[in-house]
Design a protein around this motif. Structure first.
Motif, PDB file in Angstrom:
ATOM      1  N   GLY A   1       8.920  18.368 -22.477  1.00  0.00           N
ATOM      2  CA  GLY A   1       7.639  18.458 -21.792  1.00  0.00           C
ATOM      3  C   GLY A   1       7.061  17.086 -21.518  1.00  0.00           C
ATOM      4  O   GLY A   1       7.476  16.080 -22.092  1.00  0.00           O
ATOM      5  N   VAL A   2       6.091  17.045 -20.611  1.00  0.00           N
ATOM      6  CA  VAL A   2       5.405  15.796 -20.313  1.00  0.00           C
ATOM      7  C   VAL A   2       4.002  15.853 -20.905  1.00  0.00           C
ATOM      8  O   VAL A   2       3.400  16.927 -21.007  1.00  0.00           O
TER       9      VAL A   2
ATOM     10  N   GLY B   1       2.735  13.247 -16.160  1.00  0.00           N
ATOM     11  CA  GLY B   1       2.548  12.696 -17.491  1.00  0.00           C
ATOM     12  C   GLY B   1       3.750  11.855 -17.859  1.00  0.00           C
ATOM     13  O   GLY B   1       4.445  11.327 -16.992  1.00  0.00           O
ATOM     14  N   TYR B   2       4.005  11.762 -19.133  1.00  0.00           N
ATOM     15  CA  TYR B   2       5.080  10.920 -19.649  1.00  0.00           C
ATOM     16  C   TYR B   2       6.010  11.738 -20.532  1.00  0.00           C
ATOM     17  O   TYR B   2       5.588  12.680 -21.193  1.00  0.00           O
TER      18      TYR B   2
ATOM     19  N   THR C   1       5.721  10.788 -14.558  1.00  0.00           N
ATOM     20  CA  THR C   1       5.732  11.721 -13.436  1.00  0.00           C
ATOM     21  C   THR C   1       4.314  11.773 -12.901  1.00  0.00           C
ATOM     22  O   THR C   1       3.371  11.995 -13.669  1.00  0.00           O
ATOM     23  N   ARG C   2       4.176  11.563 -11.599  1.00  0.00           N
ATOM     24  CA  ARG C   2       2.843  11.580 -10.985  1.00  0.00           C
ATOM     25  C   ARG C   2       2.420  13.000 -10.626  1.00  0.00           C
ATOM     26  O   ARG C   2       3.234  13.900 -10.559  1.00  0.00           O
ATOM     27  N   GLY C   3       1.131  13.164 -10.400  1.00  0.00           N
ATOM     28  CA  GLY C   3       0.620  14.435  -9.916  1.00  0.00           C
ATOM     29  C   GLY C   3      -0.185  15.183 -10.951  1.00  0.00           C
ATOM     30  O   GLY C   3      -0.350  14.741 -12.091  1.00  0.00           O
ATOM     31  N   ASN C   4      -0.694  16.356 -10.530  1.00  0.00           N
ATOM     32  CA  ASN C   4      -1.525  17.192 -11.408  1.00  0.00           C
ATOM     33  C   ASN C   4      -0.829  17.567 -12.703  1.00  0.00           C
ATOM     34  O   ASN C   4      -1.441  17.626 -13.756  1.00  0.00           O
TER      35      ASN C   4
ATOM     36  N   CYS D   1       4.975  10.912 -30.853  1.00  0.00           N
ATOM     37  CA  CYS D   1       4.252  12.035 -30.236  1.00  0.00           C
ATOM     38  C   CYS D   1       5.024  12.588 -29.045  1.00  0.00           C
ATOM     39  O   CYS D   1       5.127  13.805 -28.876  1.00  0.00           O
ATOM     40  N   LEU D   2       5.572  11.706 -28.226  1.00  0.00           N
ATOM     41  CA  LEU D   2       6.375  12.155 -27.084  1.00  0.00           C
ATOM     42  C   LEU D   2       7.625  12.890 -27.562  1.00  0.00           C
ATOM     43  O   LEU D   2       8.039  13.873 -26.952  1.00  0.00           O
ATOM     44  N   ALA D   3       8.208  12.410 -28.640  1.00  0.00           N
ATOM     45  CA  ALA D   3       9.423  13.041 -29.166  1.00  0.00           C
ATOM     46  C   ALA D   3       9.141  14.475 -29.604  1.00  0.00           C
ATOM     47  O   ALA D   3       9.981  15.358 -29.428  1.00  0.00           O
ATOM     48  N   THR D   4       7.965  14.719 -30.136  1.00  0.00           N
ATOM     49  CA  THR D   4       7.633  16.078 -30.590  1.00  0.00           C
ATOM     50  C   THR D   4       7.349  17.015 -29.421  1.00  0.00           C
ATOM     51  O   THR D   4       7.330  18.233 -29.599  1.00  0.00           O
ATOM     52  N   ALA D   5       7.163  16.459 -28.230  1.00  0.00           N
ATOM     53  CA  ALA D   5       6.896  17.283 -27.042  1.00  0.00           C
ATOM     54  C   ALA D   5       8.178  17.820 -26.425  1.00  0.00           C
ATOM     55  O   ALA D   5       8.121  18.611 -25.486  1.00  0.00           O
ATOM     56  N   GLY D   6       9.319  17.392 -26.934  1.00  0.00           N
ATOM     57  CA  GLY D   6      10.596  17.850 -26.373  1.00  0.00           C
ATOM     58  C   GLY D   6      10.758  17.362 -24.954  1.00  0.00           C
ATOM     59  O   GLY D   6      10.531  16.196 -24.657  1.00  0.00           O
TER      60      GLY D   6
END
Length: 148
Positions: free
Chosen positions: A24-25, A64-65, A58-61, A17-22
């Motif tokens: 992005g987080v 994500g990962y 990455t923390r904050g609003n 799933c992360l791989a498909t996000a490119g």
């Protein structure tokens, strides 16, 4: 029966799933929705995968990962090792000196050969490979196998 644990299987799904996000987080919540796994399970997996340096948080609003490396640079062996520890069919395959019979064992060398073949197979399949359309049923699965 040889099999990886459910958590290792789920870790592979989350990594895909992360791989498909490119670049992005994705939040744990978004990964939970995409993978159809419970948020606590995804959070547990992400913690282990981050410790293994396979994902970066990455923390904050807008946090994500994301993957720590490109999908083509992450092998299934990396994921299995992160989740389960060293790949070992038998205790002596993963940890020398763990068995009192090693010095006179007649099958140890062959178990080590089998272990090496499995480790090589897992190392030859990348996360990018896992995202490709699987071969049709009955078709051979291509993999690189090192000769011993």
């Amino acid at each position: 029966m040889l099999r990886v644990s459910k958590l290792t299987d789920y870790a592979t799904v989350v990594m895909a799933c992360l791989a498909t996000a490119g670049d992005g987080v994705l939040s744990a919540q978004a990964l939970s929705e995409r993978s159809r796994l419970e948020v606590p399970t995804v959070s547990k997996l992400l913690k282990v995968l981050a410790q293994a340096e396979l994902v970066v948080s990455t923390r904050g609003n807008l946090g994500g990962y994301r993957l720590a490396r490109a999908p083509a640079q992450i092998t299934i062996a990396d994921i299995v090792t992160a989740m389960e520890g060293p790949i070992g069919m038998t205790e002596c395959s993963a940890h020398a000196g763990a068995c009192g019979h090693e010095s006179h064992c007649g099958v140890r060398v062959n178990w080590q050969r089998i272990n090496q073949a499995i480790a090589t197979a897992l190392d030859s399949v990348t996360l990018a490979d896992m995202l490709k359309i699987p071969p049709r049923r009955g078709a051979p699965i291509p993999m690189r196998v090192a000769t011993v």
